[in-house]
Enzyme design. Structure first.
Site, PDB file in Angstrom:
ATOM      1  N   HIS A  63       7.439 -20.566  20.935  1.00  0.00           N
ATOM      2  CA  HIS A  63       8.503 -21.327  21.584  1.00  0.00           C
ATOM      3  C   HIS A  63       7.893 -22.541  22.274  1.00  0.00           C
ATOM      4  O   HIS A  63       6.663 -22.690  22.333  1.00  0.00           O
ATOM      5  CB  HIS A  63       9.299 -20.458  22.565  1.00  0.00           C
ATOM      6  CG  HIS A  63       8.537 -19.955  23.739  1.00  0.00           C
ATOM      7  ND1 HIS A  63       7.475 -19.081  23.646  1.00  0.00           N
ATOM      8  CD2 HIS A  63       8.679 -20.191  25.080  1.00  0.00           C
ATOM      9  CE1 HIS A  63       7.004 -18.789  24.839  1.00  0.00           C
ATOM     10  NE2 HIS A  63       7.714 -19.463  25.733  1.00  0.00           N
ATOM     11  N   HIS A  65       7.998 -23.770  25.447  1.00  0.00           N
ATOM     12  CA  HIS A  65       7.611 -23.874  26.851  1.00  0.00           C
ATOM     13  C   HIS A  65       6.178 -24.390  26.936  1.00  0.00           C
ATOM     14  O   HIS A  65       5.326 -24.068  26.089  1.00  0.00           O
ATOM     15  CB  HIS A  65       7.735 -22.530  27.558  1.00  0.00           C
ATOM     16  CG  HIS A  65       9.131 -22.248  28.049  1.00  0.00           C
ATOM     17  ND1 HIS A  65       9.615 -20.968  28.222  1.00  0.00           N
ATOM     18  CD2 HIS A  65      10.146 -23.090  28.400  1.00  0.00           C
ATOM     19  CE1 HIS A  65      10.872 -21.031  28.675  1.00  0.00           C
ATOM     20  NE2 HIS A  65      11.210 -22.307  28.783  1.00  0.00           N
ATOM     21  N   ASP A  67       3.474 -23.787  28.608  1.00  0.00           N
ATOM     22  CA  ASP A  67       2.289 -22.935  28.607  1.00  0.00           C
ATOM     23  C   ASP A  67       1.966 -22.374  27.227  1.00  0.00           C
ATOM     24  O   ASP A  67       0.989 -21.646  27.070  1.00  0.00           O
ATOM     25  CB  ASP A  67       2.423 -21.803  29.639  1.00  0.00           C
ATOM     26  CG  ASP A  67       3.638 -20.916  29.421  1.00  0.00           C
ATOM     27  OD1 ASP A  67       4.665 -21.405  28.927  1.00  0.00           O
ATOM     28  OD2 ASP A  67       3.561 -19.714  29.771  1.00  0.00           O
ATOM     29  N   HIS A 144      14.458 -14.752  24.933  1.00  0.00           N
ATOM     30  CA  HIS A 144      13.844 -15.493  26.024  1.00  0.00           C
ATOM     31  C   HIS A 144      14.850 -16.524  26.524  1.00  0.00           C
ATOM     32  O   HIS A 144      16.010 -16.551  26.091  1.00  0.00           O
ATOM     33  CB  HIS A 144      12.552 -16.146  25.536  1.00  0.00           C
ATOM     34  CG  HIS A 144      11.677 -16.686  26.624  1.00  0.00           C
ATOM     35  ND1 HIS A 144      11.453 -16.027  27.809  1.00  0.00           N
ATOM     36  CD2 HIS A 144      10.959 -17.845  26.686  1.00  0.00           C
ATOM     37  CE1 HIS A 144      10.641 -16.745  28.557  1.00  0.00           C
ATOM     38  NE2 HIS A 144      10.334 -17.861  27.912  1.00  0.00           N
ATOM     39  N   ASP A 215       7.287 -14.826  24.335  1.00  0.00           N
ATOM     40  CA  ASP A 215       7.927 -14.321  25.553  1.00  0.00           C
ATOM     41  C   ASP A 215       9.283 -13.713  25.215  1.00  0.00           C
ATOM     42  O   ASP A 215      10.040 -14.264  24.418  1.00  0.00           O
ATOM     43  CB  ASP A 215       8.123 -15.453  26.553  1.00  0.00           C
ATOM     44  CG  ASP A 215       6.800 -16.036  27.024  1.00  0.00           C
ATOM     45  OD1 ASP A 215       5.750 -15.564  26.572  1.00  0.00           O
ATOM     46  OD2 ASP A 215       6.838 -16.974  27.841  1.00  0.00           O
ATOM     47  N   HIS A 273      -0.133 -12.377  28.440  1.00  0.00           N
ATOM     48  CA  HIS A 273       0.823 -13.161  29.220  1.00  0.00           C
ATOM     49  C   HIS A 273       1.006 -12.521  30.590  1.00  0.00           C
ATOM     50  O   HIS A 273       2.112 -12.203  31.018  1.00  0.00           O
ATOM     51  CB  HIS A 273       2.160 -13.272  28.469  1.00  0.00           C
ATOM     52  CG  HIS A 273       2.996 -14.436  28.906  1.00  0.00           C
ATOM     53  ND1 HIS A 273       3.962 -14.343  29.866  1.00  0.00           N
ATOM     54  CD2 HIS A 273       3.012 -15.729  28.519  1.00  0.00           C
ATOM     55  CE1 HIS A 273       4.538 -15.517  30.045  1.00  0.00           C
ATOM     56  NE2 HIS A 273       3.977 -16.387  29.243  1.00  0.00           N
TER      57      HIS A 273
END
Length: 311
Positions: A63, A65, A67, A144, A215, A273
């Site tokens: 994804h 994001h 990080d 998520h 995530d 994570h």
């Protein structure tokens, strides 16, 4: 085949854990290195390993994001610089928006790549890819805060080995006949005997299967996607005492990940994570919670490697 955990933290870099990046090393299988997510400073993490950027053939982004993607432009540029004009093509896979992110970063920074870059934005909630001969990758949408995928890497079945001792007992030594039988063919001998390859082959060897999640909140239905995998890599951002916060932020607890691993009958669970609030001895809390549900659970740390042997 082995996993190399390059970044095992959540959100932002910490002294003990960098942000998300996991390498699946398939060099022994002739398929190079596959990278799953590429958080900030992933290329710095790679410097402390034997991985060469030029050996990375495929990058899967769960994804968008930061990080999980902020290290991507730098790695793409360094791969070009380090490999010169000899670099092999690189294939990127990820959610809608990945192309815009990469092309904008390269364009604004005027970064030139010396190799072909192929970007494949995943379509729909599930599907399959065949990045290399002998491997299939299935993907499915997770739960998520933005579109996020999980990937299942499936190695093709390997043909059974030729049982040469049985052939020697029949007076068959080295020669082209062995190759024919290995291919499953039937062979007629000068003395009139007919040998069938299927009678001299050991049972086929099942390919290994690895599931790597981005995530996600815990969802019981995810077990079907993970069913009987050799390895599951799953996030464990929070301890179970923070289950409400985990759900609100689109994450799972260590115990929830272990529940999924148990219900899916996977071989081993690697938890990554990890929130920076769980450092030092506090990490043992997460691992203990997971092992209370699924005994073969392990919190991983940066630079840890995990072999995935054939059964």
């Amino acid at each position: 085949m082995h996993l190399h955990f390059l970044g095992t933290g959540a959100g932002s870099p910490a002294t003990q854990r960098n942000v998300s990046a996991t390498a699946l090393n398939l060099c022994a299988e002739g398929a190079g290195v596959w990278l799953f997510d590429c958080g900030e400073a992933t290329q710095h993490q790679i410097l402390h390993t034997s991985i060469r950027p030029g050996k990375i053939r495929h990058i899967f982004i769960t994804h968008l994001h930061g990080d999980h993607v902020f290290g991507l432009p730098g790695l793409l540029g360094s791969r070009s610089f380090l490999s010169g004009n000899q670099a092999e093509p690189l294939y990127l896979y990820g959610p809608q928006g990945l192309r815009r992110f990469v092309e904008t970063a390269l364009d604004v920074s005027q970064t030139y790549l010396s190799y072909p870059l192929h970007i494949h934005e995943l379509d729909g909630d599930s599907g399959s890819l065949q990045p290399e001969s002998g491997f299939t990758v299935r993907y499915r949408l997770l739960d998520h805060r933005i579109r996020c995928y999980g990937f299942r890497i499936i190695e093709a079945e390997r043909a059974g080995s030729l049982q040469t001792e049985k052939l020697r007992a029949l007076g068959i030594g080295n020669g082209p006949i062995l190759g024919q039988l290995k291919r499953g063919e039937s062979v007629s001998l000068p003395d009139g005997r007919v040998l069938h390859g299927r009678d001299f082959l050991a049972p086929p060897q099942r390919g290994r299967e690895v599931v790597i999640f981005g995530d996600t909140r815990y969802r019981a239905e995810h077990a079907d996607f993970c069913r009987d995998a050799d390895v599951l890599v799953h996030e464990a951002t929070f301890a179970d005492t923070n289950r409400v916060a985990a759900y609100e932020h689109g994450h799972a607890t260590a115990a929830q990940a272990a529940t999924l691993a148990r219900d899916a009958n996977v071989g081993v669970l690697y938890l990554n994570h990890i929130s920076a609030k769980y450092s030092g001895d506090a990490v043992a809390v997460l691992e203990n919670e997971a092992r209370a549900v699924f005994a073969n659970s392990h919190i991983v740390h940066d630079f840890q490697q995990a072999d995935i042997p054939r059964k």
